[in-house]
Design an enzyme around this catalytic site. Structure first.
Site, PDB file in Angstrom:
ATOM      1  N   GLY A  68      18.080  -7.177  34.044  1.00 23.83           N
ATOM      2  CA  GLY A  68      19.227  -7.147  33.128  1.00 23.83           C
ATOM      3  C   GLY A  68      19.031  -8.081  31.937  1.00 23.83           C
ATOM      4  O   GLY A  68      19.435  -7.776  30.813  1.00 23.83           O
ATOM      5  N   PRO A  70       7.594  11.349   1.328  1.00 22.29           N
ATOM      6  CA  PRO A  70       8.573  11.933   2.236  1.00 22.29           C
ATOM      7  C   PRO A  70       8.033  13.163   2.976  1.00 22.29           C
ATOM      8  O   PRO A  70       8.291  13.345   4.160  1.00 22.29           O
ATOM      9  CB  PRO A  70       9.746  12.295   1.312  1.00 22.29           C
ATOM     10  CG  PRO A  70       9.646  11.284   0.199  1.00 22.29           C
ATOM     11  CD  PRO A  70       8.181  11.025   0.008  1.00 22.29           C
ATOM     12  N   GLU A  74       0.291   3.103  10.011  1.00 19.51           N
ATOM     13  CA  GLU A  74      -1.159   3.098   9.713  1.00 19.51           C
ATOM     14  C   GLU A  74      -1.890   4.180  10.518  1.00 19.51           C
ATOM     15  O   GLU A  74      -3.008   3.999  10.990  1.00 19.51           O
ATOM     16  CB  GLU A  74      -1.754   1.704   9.895  1.00 19.51           C
ATOM     17  CG  GLU A  74      -1.049   0.715   8.972  1.00 19.51           C
ATOM     18  CD  GLU A  74      -1.912  -0.393   8.417  1.00 19.51           C
ATOM     19  OE1 GLU A  74      -3.128  -0.349   8.607  1.00 19.51           O
ATOM     20  OE2 GLU A  74      -1.340  -1.294   7.774  1.00 19.51           O
ATOM     21  N   GLN A  90      11.380  -4.803  32.113  1.00 20.03           N
ATOM     22  CA  GLN A  90      11.636  -4.471  33.522  1.00 20.03           C
ATOM     23  C   GLN A  90      11.597  -5.736  34.390  1.00 20.03           C
ATOM     24  O   GLN A  90      12.448  -5.931  35.265  1.00 20.03           O
ATOM     25  CB  GLN A  90      10.595  -3.451  34.003  1.00 20.03           C
ATOM     26  CG  GLN A  90      10.887  -2.865  35.364  1.00 20.03           C
ATOM     27  CD  GLN A  90      12.112  -1.957  35.353  1.00 20.03           C
ATOM     28  OE1 GLN A  90      12.531  -1.480  34.303  1.00 20.03           O
ATOM     29  NE2 GLN A  90      12.694  -1.753  36.517  1.00 20.03           N
ATOM     30  N   ILE A  91      10.629  -6.595  34.144  1.00 23.19           N
ATOM     31  CA  ILE A  91      10.496  -7.811  34.959  1.00 23.19           C
ATOM     32  C   ILE A  91      11.700  -8.735  34.740  1.00 23.19           C
ATOM     33  O   ILE A  91      12.198  -9.364  35.679  1.00 23.19           O
ATOM     34  CB  ILE A  91       9.158  -8.533  34.649  1.00 23.19           C
ATOM     35  CG1 ILE A  91       7.993  -7.677  35.188  1.00 23.19           C
ATOM     36  CG2 ILE A  91       9.121  -9.932  35.249  1.00 23.19           C
ATOM     37  CD1 ILE A  91       6.606  -8.143  34.781  1.00 23.19           C
ATOM     38  N   ASP A 113      -8.974   1.858   7.751  1.00 22.26           N
ATOM     39  CA  ASP A 113      -9.920   1.433   8.804  1.00 22.26           C
ATOM     40  C   ASP A 113      -9.743  -0.064   9.080  1.00 22.26           C
ATOM     41  O   ASP A 113      -9.622  -0.483  10.229  1.00 22.26           O
ATOM     42  CB  ASP A 113     -11.369   1.716   8.381  1.00 22.26           C
ATOM     43  CG  ASP A 113     -11.724   3.205   8.439  1.00 22.26           C
ATOM     44  OD1 ASP A 113     -10.989   3.973   9.080  1.00 22.26           O
ATOM     45  OD2 ASP A 113     -12.744   3.585   7.821  1.00 22.26           O
ATOM     46  N   GLY A 146      -7.174  -1.877   8.098  1.00 26.91           N
ATOM     47  CA  GLY A 146      -5.774  -2.082   8.454  1.00 26.91           C
ATOM     48  C   GLY A 146      -5.539  -1.880   9.944  1.00 26.91           C
ATOM     49  O   GLY A 146      -4.745  -2.600  10.564  1.00 26.91           O
ATOM     50  N   ARG A 147      -6.248  -0.922  10.519  1.00 26.78           N
ATOM     51  CA  ARG A 147      -6.038  -0.621  11.951  1.00 26.78           C
ATOM     52  C   ARG A 147      -6.546  -1.744  12.844  1.00 26.78           C
ATOM     53  O   ARG A 147      -6.052  -1.911  13.965  1.00 26.78           O
ATOM     54  CB  ARG A 147      -6.671   0.742  12.277  1.00 26.78           C
ATOM     55  CG  ARG A 147      -5.856   1.865  11.659  1.00 26.78           C
ATOM     56  CD  ARG A 147      -6.548   3.217  11.630  1.00 26.78           C
ATOM     57  NE  ARG A 147      -5.713   4.167  10.862  1.00 26.78           N
ATOM     58  CZ  ARG A 147      -6.141   5.326  10.377  1.00 26.78           C
ATOM     59  NH1 ARG A 147      -7.372   5.715  10.590  1.00 26.78           N
ATOM     60  NH2 ARG A 147      -5.310   6.106   9.703  1.00 26.78           N
ATOM     61  N   PHE A 175       0.867  -1.185   0.000  1.00 25.54           N
ATOM     62  CA  PHE A 175       0.000   0.000   0.000  1.00 25.54           C
ATOM     63  C   PHE A 175       0.900   1.229   0.000  1.00 25.54           C
ATOM     64  O   PHE A 175       1.731   1.388   0.908  1.00 25.54           O
ATOM     65  CB  PHE A 175      -0.837  -0.076   1.282  1.00 25.54           C
ATOM     66  CG  PHE A 175      -1.798   1.032   1.543  1.00 25.54           C
ATOM     67  CD1 PHE A 175      -3.002   1.111   0.845  1.00 25.54           C
ATOM     68  CD2 PHE A 175      -1.546   1.972   2.527  1.00 25.54           C
ATOM     69  CE1 PHE A 175      -3.933   2.112   1.126  1.00 25.54           C
ATOM     70  CE2 PHE A 175      -2.467   2.970   2.815  1.00 25.54           C
ATOM     71  CZ  PHE A 175      -3.657   3.042   2.111  1.00 25.54           C
TER      72      PHE A 175
HETATM   73  N1  CAA Z   1     -13.647   6.258   5.159  1.00 24.26           N
HETATM   74  C1  CAA Z   1     -14.150   6.826   4.034  1.00 24.26           C
HETATM   75  N2  CAA Z   1     -13.976   8.139   3.737  1.00 24.26           N
HETATM   76  C2  CAA Z   1     -13.264   8.893   4.604  1.00 24.26           C
HETATM   77  C3  CAA Z   1     -12.722   8.365   5.792  1.00 24.26           C
HETATM   78  C4  CAA Z   1     -12.941   6.987   6.050  1.00 24.26           C
HETATM   79  N3  CAA Z   1     -12.465   6.405   7.169  1.00 24.26           N
HETATM   80  N4  CAA Z   1     -12.072   9.343   6.441  1.00 24.26           N
HETATM   81  C5  CAA Z   1     -12.208  10.446   5.703  1.00 24.26           C
HETATM   82  N5  CAA Z   1     -12.916  10.179   4.591  1.00 24.26           N
HETATM   83  C6  CAA Z   1     -13.336  11.122   3.551  1.00 24.26           C
HETATM   84  C7  CAA Z   1     -14.051  12.323   4.179  1.00 24.26           C
HETATM   85  O1  CAA Z   1     -15.428  12.049   4.374  1.00 24.26           O
HETATM   86  C8  CAA Z   1     -13.822  13.396   3.163  1.00 24.26           C
HETATM   87  O2  CAA Z   1     -14.738  13.241   2.098  1.00 24.26           O
HETATM   88  P1  CAA Z   1     -15.631  14.492   1.554  1.00 24.26           P
HETATM   89  O3  CAA Z   1     -14.612  15.487   1.068  1.00 24.26           O
HETATM   90  O4  CAA Z   1     -16.463  13.896   0.493  1.00 24.26           O
HETATM   91  O5  CAA Z   1     -16.379  15.001   2.739  1.00 24.26           O
HETATM   92  C9  CAA Z   1     -12.446  13.077   2.603  1.00 24.26           C
HETATM   93  O6  CAA Z   1     -12.202  11.689   2.903  1.00 24.26           O
HETATM   94  C10 CAA Z   1     -11.357  13.914   3.238  1.00 24.26           C
HETATM   95  O7  CAA Z   1     -11.401  13.671   4.637  1.00 24.26           O
HETATM   96  P2  CAA Z   1     -10.869  14.698   5.734  1.00 24.26           P
HETATM   97  O8  CAA Z   1     -11.388  16.067   5.402  1.00 24.26           O
HETATM   98  O9  CAA Z   1     -11.195  14.138   7.075  1.00 24.26           O
HETATM   99  O10 CAA Z   1      -9.306  14.673   5.450  1.00 24.26           O
HETATM  100  P3  CAA Z   1      -8.095  15.285   6.268  1.00 24.26           P
HETATM  101  O11 CAA Z   1      -7.098  15.838   5.345  1.00 24.26           O
HETATM  102  O12 CAA Z   1      -8.588  16.189   7.343  1.00 24.26           O
HETATM  103  O13 CAA Z   1      -7.374  13.974   6.886  1.00 24.26           O
HETATM  104  C11 CAA Z   1      -6.890  12.194   8.412  1.00 24.26           C
HETATM  105  C12 CAA Z   1      -7.942  13.081   7.710  1.00 24.26           C
HETATM  106  C13 CAA Z   1      -7.703  11.325   9.351  1.00 24.26           C
HETATM  107  C14 CAA Z   1      -5.886  12.999   9.193  1.00 24.26           C
HETATM  108  C15 CAA Z   1      -6.171  11.318   7.342  1.00 24.26           C
HETATM  109  O14 CAA Z   1      -5.358  12.093   6.512  1.00 24.26           O
HETATM  110  C16 CAA Z   1      -5.339  10.203   7.949  1.00 24.26           C
HETATM  111  O15 CAA Z   1      -5.875   9.166   8.340  1.00 24.26           O
HETATM  112  N6  CAA Z   1      -4.003  10.407   8.007  1.00 24.26           N
HETATM  113  C17 CAA Z   1      -3.107   9.335   8.407  1.00 24.26           C
HETATM  114  C18 CAA Z   1      -2.649   8.565   7.208  1.00 24.26           C
HETATM  115  C19 CAA Z   1      -2.067   7.240   7.577  1.00 24.26           C
HETATM  116  O16 CAA Z   1      -2.625   6.493   8.368  1.00 24.26           O
HETATM  117  N7  CAA Z   1      -0.955   6.906   6.946  1.00 24.26           N
HETATM  118  C20 CAA Z   1      -0.335   5.626   7.127  1.00 24.26           C
HETATM  119  C21 CAA Z   1       0.059   5.102   5.787  1.00 24.26           C
HETATM  120  S1  CAA Z   1       0.270   3.393   5.592  1.00 24.26           S
HETATM  121  C22 CAA Z   1       1.584   2.920   6.547  1.00 24.26           C
HETATM  122  O17 CAA Z   1       1.639   3.247   7.672  1.00 24.26           O
HETATM  123  C23 CAA Z   1       2.663   2.049   6.025  1.00 24.26           C
HETATM  124  C24 CAA Z   1       2.262   0.750   5.483  1.00 24.26           C
HETATM  125  O18 CAA Z   1       2.938   0.153   4.667  1.00 24.26           O
HETATM  126  C25 CAA Z   1       1.057   0.122   5.953  1.00 24.26           C
END
Ligand code: CAA
Length: 381
Positions: free
Chosen positions: A340, A128, A363, A336-337, A240, A242-243, A123
């Protein structure tokens, strides 16, 4: 409300536990020491039908639910955080978006190969300069005759270099904001796809993590996943699910560390008795076991809501927040348990602690989970 596992769920837990304890556990320390991607274990997991657990049987998957997915990841993480994250990312963010948003043709083209483990999924959202603020990503896709041309650098990609398929989020034709992002199915052997050097991580050292560079990659029209402009929502929906997996991984790491700490404390004698007889240890392990159980129940609640088709964004974020903070606390207390002996590499306590740290970060950092939880709450309030 039912708290017992179904026969299918208990069977998958037992089968994975046998594999994890019998086959994975003896290799876990070496995988970490040697920074070794455990390709042999991934292949064995595929032979046990563990790589397509939530993919329906019509696409060669096991067709099981997200509780089974959580059980799978917990059991693997209890012995190897590395193998757990490889399988987790492949299963959730690396495969599920195709199930939810793919065309029938895309599902038939990719899901059976992913489910059988012929290719691993990955994914590619983070960049960066855009991690938490994913909606502002700058990797670009340009419409060209017959498809799209992708350019940009993605980073912190789990399974990089090992995956056969990357789900890549890119900004299409310069459209702004979250609604300007589209999702693309990018195969690892497409011309212009390049993987950076593997990152040297604190923990999860056998899993590959690094950059994915897209240098004018020509992606055919039929590899647009979902609709144009739907990429951000696809990514958020993927995260969602993934978490739930990361939450289960954290529960597994915590459980593995607590098992180690309790058995050590029963054997380690100081002041003429096993240290488990001291109240200082007893209260500690009691609190840790309680936190692990609460985390597991929250994980399963999010998984059950996901399977029932109910909203689960908030539940998954709460589970991830709770479980990963629990994992950090339990693994730190396990060190801790062991005293050393917890601080040296001859015992796995310090590995659990290093592995657990990543779960609070990837994530979505736990600060981002709080943003998600608060927004969902206030949206309804
Ligand atoms: N499901 C469906 N749609 C969603 C949603 C969800 N869970 N969350 C938001 N949306 C939609 C919103 O409804 C909105 O749609 P509309 O414009 O139609 O209303 C649109 O997406 C934009 O949403 P936001 O305005 O809430 O967006 P935001 O810029 O404020 O960001 C955030 C929200 C929650 C901060 C999001 O950016 C986020 O989750 N950031 C973290 C990203 C992350 O987890 N990155 C990890 C990458 S993967 C990794 O770790 C490595 C790997 O290899 C696995």
């Amino acid at each position: 409300m039912k708290f017992d596992l179904s026969d299918d769920q208990a069977a998958i837990r037992d089968a994975v536990r046998d594999f994890a304890q019998g086959v994975v556990a003896p290799q876990a320390a070496a995988i970490d020491h040697e920074n070794r991607f455990p390709g042999d274990l991934v292949r064995q997991a595929a032979e046990l039908d563990l790589l397509g657990i939530v993919i329906p049987s019509e696409y060669s998957g096991a067709g099981l639910d997200h509780i089974c997915f959580a059980l799978l990841i917990e059991e693997l993480a209890a012995v190897s955080g590395t193998l757990a994250v490889i399988v987790d990312v492949h299963t959730s963010v690396g495969s599920e978006p195709i199930l939810h948003f793919g065309s029938e043709e895309q599902k038939h083209r990719y899901l059976p190969r992913l489910a059988r483990g012929e290719i691993l999924g990955a994914f590619a959202l983070s960049e960066p300069d855009y991690g938490s603020d994913a909606a502002h990503l700058v990797a670009s896709a340009r419409s060209v005759p017959g498809g799209y041309r992708l350019s940009g650098t993605k980073t912190f990609i789990t399974n990089v270099g090992e995956a056969g398929l990357y789900i890549v989020m890119a900004r299409l034709d310069g459209e702004p904001g979250a609604g300007g992002i589209s999702a693309f199915l990018v195969e690892s052997d497409m011309a212009g796809v390049r993987c950076g050097e593997p990152m040297h991580k604190m923990g999860l050292r056998g899993s590959s993590t690094g950059e994915l560079v897209l240098d004018n990659v020509e992606v055919p029209e039929q590899n647009l996943l979902g609709h144009r402009g739907e990429g951000f929502k696809i990514a958020m929906r993927a995260l969602d699910s993934g978490r739930i997996g990361i939450s289960a991984q954290a529960v597994g790491l915590a459980r593995g560390a607590l098992d180690l700490a309790t058995s050590y404390s029963a054997e380690r004698r100081q002041f003429g008795q096993a240290i488990s007889r001291f109240e200082g240890i007893q209260f500690m392990v009691a609190d840790l076991a309680t936190a692990i159980d609460a985390s597991r129940l929250m994980t399963w609640e999010a998984a059950a809501a996901c399977d029932a088709g109910r909203p689960f964004t908030q539940l998954a974020a709460m589970a991830k927040l709770m479980s990963t903070d629990t994992a950090m606390r339990v693994t730190t207390d396990a060190v801790q348990i062991l005293g050393g002996y917890g601080y040296i590499k001859e015992f796995p306590a310090e590995r659990y602690m290093r592995d657990a740290k990543a779960t609070q970060i990837y994530e979505g950092t736990n600060q981002i989970q709080r943003v998600v939880i608060a927004r969902e709450l206030l949206k309804r309030g």
